[in-house]
Design an enzyme around this catalytic site. Structure first.
Site, mmCIF file in Angstrom:
data_model
loop_
_atom_site.group_PDB
_atom_site.id
_atom_site.type_symbol
_atom_site.label_atom_id
_atom_site.label_comp_id
_atom_site.label_asym_id
_atom_site.label_seq_id
_atom_site.Cartn_x
_atom_site.Cartn_y
_atom_site.Cartn_z
ATOM 1 C CB ILE A 11 -0.892 0.034 1.261
ATOM 2 C CG1 ILE A 11 -1.657 -1.280 1.414
ATOM 3 C CG2 ILE A 11 -1.856 1.209 1.198
ATOM 4 C CD1 ILE A 11 -2.246 -1.473 2.800
ATOM 5 C CB CYS A 12 1.437 3.876 -2.383
ATOM 6 S SG CYS A 12 2.350 5.398 -2.565
ATOM 7 C CG LEU A 13 -1.644 5.226 3.930
ATOM 8 C CD1 LEU A 13 -2.535 6.260 3.251
ATOM 9 C CD2 LEU A 13 -2.528 4.225 4.656
#
Ligand SMILES: [Zn+2]
Ligand SMILES: [Zn+2]
Lengths: 150, 173
Positions: free
Chosen positions: A89-91
């Site tokens: 996840i790109c968070l």
């Protein structure tokens, strides 16, 4: 008891007694407090309504001063512009913007709101390249955050 | 009203507002930031050490630091000693290898093809490598032509490369 373990136990208690809406701590298969699964249900009225996903949380000894490793696992990975098909996840709160005041609960809420605000089901543009080259630990990735509001 | 005995004294909802925002326990050696957020001083101190160049309140990201918090003295707190003056009883060993992903240090990843080829192309490695060995006061240098000697040669070249890269990086940044 180690500092990190003490805090994780408090969070497990919160996740068991009053989990954020749309999440459930998977206690049946829980082996250790160093990693566990959280079920996430797509909110009604969003693109992911009716879908169910599994998030894996892994904690190091320096938690909460260091972020947990968080990724989607299982065969149903949400099709979202910030979620790679391997579950990463790109968070930003999971790496650069992590703070020890964040928790399993707040990470779940961020991910739920990220899913809910999705307007088009698609993978990140660099998905094919990323999943071939990345480390198995998403925290080893130097993320270039696509945008700030997720 | 049918609370089991022993559960009533723990985690009453009213006490959570005095919980440290980091360990989620009742704050000990409590300090409060100018932005109003409560921490144990040892917890906050460890966070400030974790990210020395980004001193932000964990809750609201306002500026924070040793001089930007106020100690809280409740009744029965330890003789009004400023918690910041005590050596913070840290929960863990100090200054572990930081996982700094977002700083220039990441550039030193030796597995990275770009930086390797740059280094070899730009610097006369053999010359610097031998200088490095002369100045290096390691007590027992293994005899040449042994694998250990060659290993150390490789290692010192790697260190040298890191040093050169850092110098270069300092110049250009
Ligand atoms: Zn604390
Ligand atoms: Zn604050």
């Amino acid at each position: 008891m180690a500092f990190s373990q003490k805090r994780i136990q408090k969070e497990i208690l919160t996740m068991t007694t009053s989990p954020p809406p749309g999440t459930r701590l998977v206690t049946e298969t829980m082996q250790t407090t160093k990693e566990f699964l959280v079920e996430v249900h797509g909110a009604q009225g969003t693109l992911f309504a009716g879908e169910q996903f599994k998030l894996l949380f892994k904690f190091g000894d320096r938690y909460p001063f260091e972020s947990p490793q968080v990724m989607f696992v299982g065969d149903h990975i949400p099709e979202h512009p910030h979620v790679y098909s391997n579950g990463h996840i790109c968070l930003s709160i999971l790496t650069d913007d992590w703070s020890p005041a964040l928790s399993v609960e707040s990470v779940c809420l961020s991910i739920l709101s990220m899913l809910s605000s999705c307007t088009e089901k698609k993978r990140p543009p660099d998905n094919a390249f990323y999943i071939r080259t990345c480390s198995s630990n998403p925290k080893d990735t130097r993320w270039w955050y696509h945008d700030d509001k997720v | 009203m049918t609370d089991e005995p022993g559960t009533s004294n723990s985690s009453q909802p009213s006490s959570t507002q005095f919980e440290c925002n980091i360990c989620l326990d009742t704050a000990k050696d409590a300090v409060i930031s100018y932005c109003g957020h409560l921490f144990c001083w040892p917890c906050l101190h460890q966070w400030l050490e974790t990210r020395p160049n980004r001193q932000e309140c964990p809750v609201c990201k306002a500026g924070i630091g040793k001089d930007k918090v106020v100690p809280l003295y409740g009744r029965g707190s330890s003789n009004n000693v400023d918690p910041r003056e005590k050596l913070p009883p840290r929960p863990q060993a100090q200054r572990p290898a930081a996982e700094n992903r977002n700083m220039g240090w990441n550039g030193l990843n030796l597995g990275d093809g770009f930086q390797m080829s740059f280094g070899i192309g730009a610097f006369p490695f053999g010359f610097f490598g031998s200088m490095f060995n002369v100045n290096d006061g390691r007590p027992r240098t293994p005899p040449p032509d042994t694998p250990q000697y060659q290993d150390e040669q490789v290692i010192s070249k790697v260190f040298l490369f890191v040093a050169i890269f850092m110098m270069f990086w300092l110049f250009v940044s």
